[in-house]
Design a protein around this motif. Structure first.
Motif, PDB file in Angstrom:
ATOM      1  N   ARG A  76       3.172   4.221   8.281  1.00 22.79           N
ATOM      2  CA  ARG A  76       1.852   4.636   8.748  1.00 22.79           C
ATOM      3  C   ARG A  76       2.009   5.631   9.885  1.00 22.79           C
ATOM      4  NH1 ARG A  76      -2.954   2.051   8.300  1.00 22.79           N
ATOM      5  NH2 ARG A  76      -1.940   0.194   7.526  1.00 22.79           N
ATOM      6  N   VAL A 120      -4.782   7.859   2.319  1.00 22.43           N
ATOM      7  CA  VAL A 120      -3.748   7.139   1.580  1.00 22.43           C
ATOM      8  C   VAL A 120      -3.035   8.141   0.683  1.00 22.43           C
ATOM      9  CG1 VAL A 120      -3.250   5.254  -0.021  1.00 22.43           C
ATOM     10  CG2 VAL A 120      -5.127   5.028   1.627  1.00 22.43           C
ATOM     11  N   LYS A 169       0.841   8.833  -1.409  1.00 20.67           N
ATOM     12  CA  LYS A 169       2.059   8.149  -1.857  1.00 20.67           C
ATOM     13  C   LYS A 169       3.335   8.897  -1.518  1.00 20.67           C
ATOM     14  CE  LYS A 169       1.870  10.064  -6.560  1.00 20.67           C
ATOM     15  NZ  LYS A 169       1.726   9.724  -7.999  1.00 20.67           N
ATOM     16  N   VAL A 184      -1.586   6.558   5.666  1.00 24.66           N
ATOM     17  CA  VAL A 184      -0.824   5.460   5.082  1.00 24.66           C
ATOM     18  C   VAL A 184      -0.019   6.001   3.907  1.00 24.66           C
ATOM     19  CG1 VAL A 184      -0.963   3.227   3.939  1.00 24.66           C
ATOM     20  CG2 VAL A 184      -2.577   3.789   5.761  1.00 24.66           C
ATOM     21  N   CYS A 185       1.310   5.844   3.975  1.00 26.67           N
ATOM     22  CA  CYS A 185       2.187   6.274   2.883  1.00 26.67           C
ATOM     23  C   CYS A 185       2.405   5.083   1.958  1.00 26.67           C
ATOM     24  CB  CYS A 185       3.517   6.793   3.445  1.00 26.67           C
ATOM     25  SG  CYS A 185       4.605   7.476   2.177  1.00 26.67           S
ATOM     26  N   ASP A 186       1.619   5.017   0.895  1.00 27.03           N
ATOM     27  CA  ASP A 186       1.692   3.871  -0.008  1.00 27.03           C
ATOM     28  C   ASP A 186       0.935   4.224  -1.282  1.00 27.03           C
ATOM     29  OD1 ASP A 186       2.269   1.360  -0.981  1.00 27.03           O
ATOM     30  OD2 ASP A 186       1.499   0.286   0.766  1.00 27.03           O
ATOM     31  N   ASP A 188      -2.789  -0.864  -4.639  1.00 27.72           N
ATOM     32  CA  ASP A 188      -2.177  -1.974  -3.897  1.00 27.72           C
ATOM     33  C   ASP A 188      -2.352  -1.829  -2.394  1.00 27.72           C
ATOM     34  OD1 ASP A 188      -1.404  -2.954  -6.323  1.00 27.72           O
ATOM     35  OD2 ASP A 188       0.676  -2.238  -6.190  1.00 27.72           O
ATOM     36  N   ALA A 189      -2.307  -0.600  -1.880  1.00 29.49           N
ATOM     37  CA  ALA A 189      -2.372  -0.377  -0.427  1.00 29.49           C
ATOM     38  C   ALA A 189      -3.746  -0.684   0.151  1.00 29.49           C
ATOM     39  CB  ALA A 189      -2.000   1.072  -0.106  1.00 29.49           C
ATOM     40  N   ALA A 203       7.900   3.089   2.043  1.00 29.57           N
ATOM     41  CA  ALA A 203       6.586   2.672   1.562  1.00 29.57           C
ATOM     42  C   ALA A 203       5.868   1.917   2.661  1.00 29.57           C
ATOM     43  CB  ALA A 203       6.738   1.798   0.322  1.00 29.57           C
ATOM     44  N   SER A 204       4.562   2.113   2.727  1.00 26.12           N
ATOM     45  CA  SER A 204       3.698   1.484   3.727  1.00 26.12           C
ATOM     46  C   SER A 204       3.905   2.035   5.129  1.00 26.12           C
ATOM     47  CB  SER A 204       3.886  -0.044   3.764  1.00 26.12           C
ATOM     48  OG  SER A 204       3.544  -0.580   2.510  1.00 26.12           O
TER      49      SER A 204
END
Length: 445
Positions: free
Chosen positions: A189, A313, A315, A337-339, A343-344, A186-187
């Protein structure tokens, strides 16, 4: 007559240009570098308006004025203000070598394909977005908009520790860079790759030209002598042969067919929807666009093709890899961005426009979070009728005007017997909200 001489990048001021001047205007270092005629009034440039008022007094009495400037004063310089106030026919401009030309010369690169952006007295965000979107950029700096600030703004997108590998466009003839690992955290990049060339005191004995990463630039105090900062993608800095200088021409077409993108199980924004979404997003040079729930990244890639910086973005780890591959295939930069949204979104730089193409039950929260940050517009695509009221309320509740349309198209499809039928696509609701008033710095300001 007003004589304007560009200096400061190595060329001396001709003595004959100084000899007859009764008023000499310039920066302190320029004035200190020349021997002024006896009795000439000296004005150190600070705020421009008072200096122009003094110049007007001398011009009105036909008394000769000399203005000393940096490099080429007609390139983001004082010539514009002088011509607007006194007329171009009153100016004798003798241009020196611009700091941009000198900096590229120092690093041995052509610059006919460079994008030049001024951050002097302007918002830094436009320069940052141009650096995100293009492989060769020259940034003219100013107070509060120097190498440290530029590096800090770019640092999170450029090879952070723990970030996924860089998927930026490959150099001609090279192999594509690998995407992120199959099970990216998660998160993670998918990051850009940039080096900053900081050129200080060009043409003087104190000249320095230093190559640093954005993180290194952000950690230093560079002082007041920085002339220009080059932001380069090392793999693409040389560039190809050009006919038109500056930013590349826009694409010949947009709203590309779905077949132009890798995607999973037809999970992609269809080109009819993308066409209207792009028209409402209005991506352009100097903008930043978010593509939330990006899937294939088709909207982010199209925005990047039109000159904007883009952040996608997504997930899923396989989605991040797919977006990176699509960006490489189309020769553009997309920061992935993998999130999970919303929230991201808090950690991302503020966008000019946002496209929301996914979100499920979180859609109202995502739209509301996007509307709080977007400077200009938010566009939302939905297949489910039940989600339209909540998305509309999120936009209007954030003070946006809101409009929308149901898009339902039918495409030509072949039938046996060399005949054609109309094949209906799934209907999609497209809502767009526009901030009132629109925040519109742009690159022309």
């Amino acid at each position: 007559m007003i004589t304007v001489i560009g200096t400061g990048t190595g060329a001396p001021v001709p003595p004959e240009a100084v000899a007859g001047a009764e008023l000499v205007v310039g920066g302190r270092r320029h004035l200190d570098a020349v021997r002024l005629p006896q009795g000439a009034e000296r004005v150190v440039l600070g705020p421009l308006a008072p200096a122009l008022d003094i110049v007007e007094e001398y011009v009105g009495k036909d008394r000769p004025v000399l203005v000393l400037a940096s490099g080429d004063p007609g390139f983001f310089g004082i010539v514009r203000a002088l011509a607007e106030r006194f007329g171009a026919d009153r100016l004798d401009v003798r241009a020196g070598v611009s700091s941009v030309a000198a900096a590229f010369a120092r690093v041995g690169l052509p610059w006919d394909d460079a994008v030049v952006v001024s951050a002097h007295g302007r918002e830094l965000r436009t320069a940052v977005n141009v650096c995100r979107a293009h492989p060769k950029v020259a940034v003219l700096t100013g107070p509060g908009a120097g190498p440290a600030e530029l590096g800090a703004a770019l640092r999170h997108a450029c090879d952070e520790p723990g970030a996924a590998s860089a998927p930026g466009p490959a150099a001609p003839g090279s192999s594509p860079a690998p995407g992120p690992p199959e099970h990216a955290p998660a998160s993670a990049r998918a990051s850009l790759s940039r080096v900053l060339v900081v050129a200080s005191a060009l043409g003087s004995a104190q000249e320095r030209v230093e190559r640093v990463t954005p993180a290194e630039a952000a950690a230093r105090d560079w002082g007041p002598d920085v002339s220009v900062v080059l932001c380069l993608d090392g793999a693409r800095a040389l560039g190809g042969v050009r006919t038109v200088a500056g930013a590349p021409a826009g694409p010949a077409g947009w709203a590309l067919d779905e077949g132009e993108f890798a995607h999973r199980d037809s999970m992609i924004t269809k080109f009819e929807v993308r066409a209207l979404a792009l028209a409402r997003l209005g991506p352009r040079l100097g903008d930043l666009v978010w593509d939330i729930g990006a899937g294939s990244g088709s909207v982010a890639v199209e925005c990047a093709r039109l000159g904007a910086a883009a952040i996608a973005v997504e997930k899923t780890a396989d989605g991040v890899e797919r977006i990176a591959a699509n960006a490489r295939a189309h020769g553009v930069y997309v920061d992935v961005v993998c999130d999970m949204a919303p929230d991201a979104l808090a950690a991302l730089p503020g966008p000019d426009a946002v496209f929301v193409g996914g979100g499920g039950a979180e859609l109202p929260a995502i739209v509301a979070a996007s509307a709080r940050r977007a400077r200009r517009t938010v566009v939302v695509a939905m297949a489910a009728l039940d989600r339209v009221p909540a998305a509309r309320e999120a936009l209007t509740g954030a003070g946006f005007s809101c409009d929308g349309v149901l898009l339902q198209s039918s495409r030509l499809a072949p039938l046996p017997g060399d005949v054609t039928r109309l094949a209906a696509t799934n209907p999609v609701f497209l809502l767009w909200g526009t901030r009132i008033p629109v925040s519109d710095e742009g690159v022309a300001q």
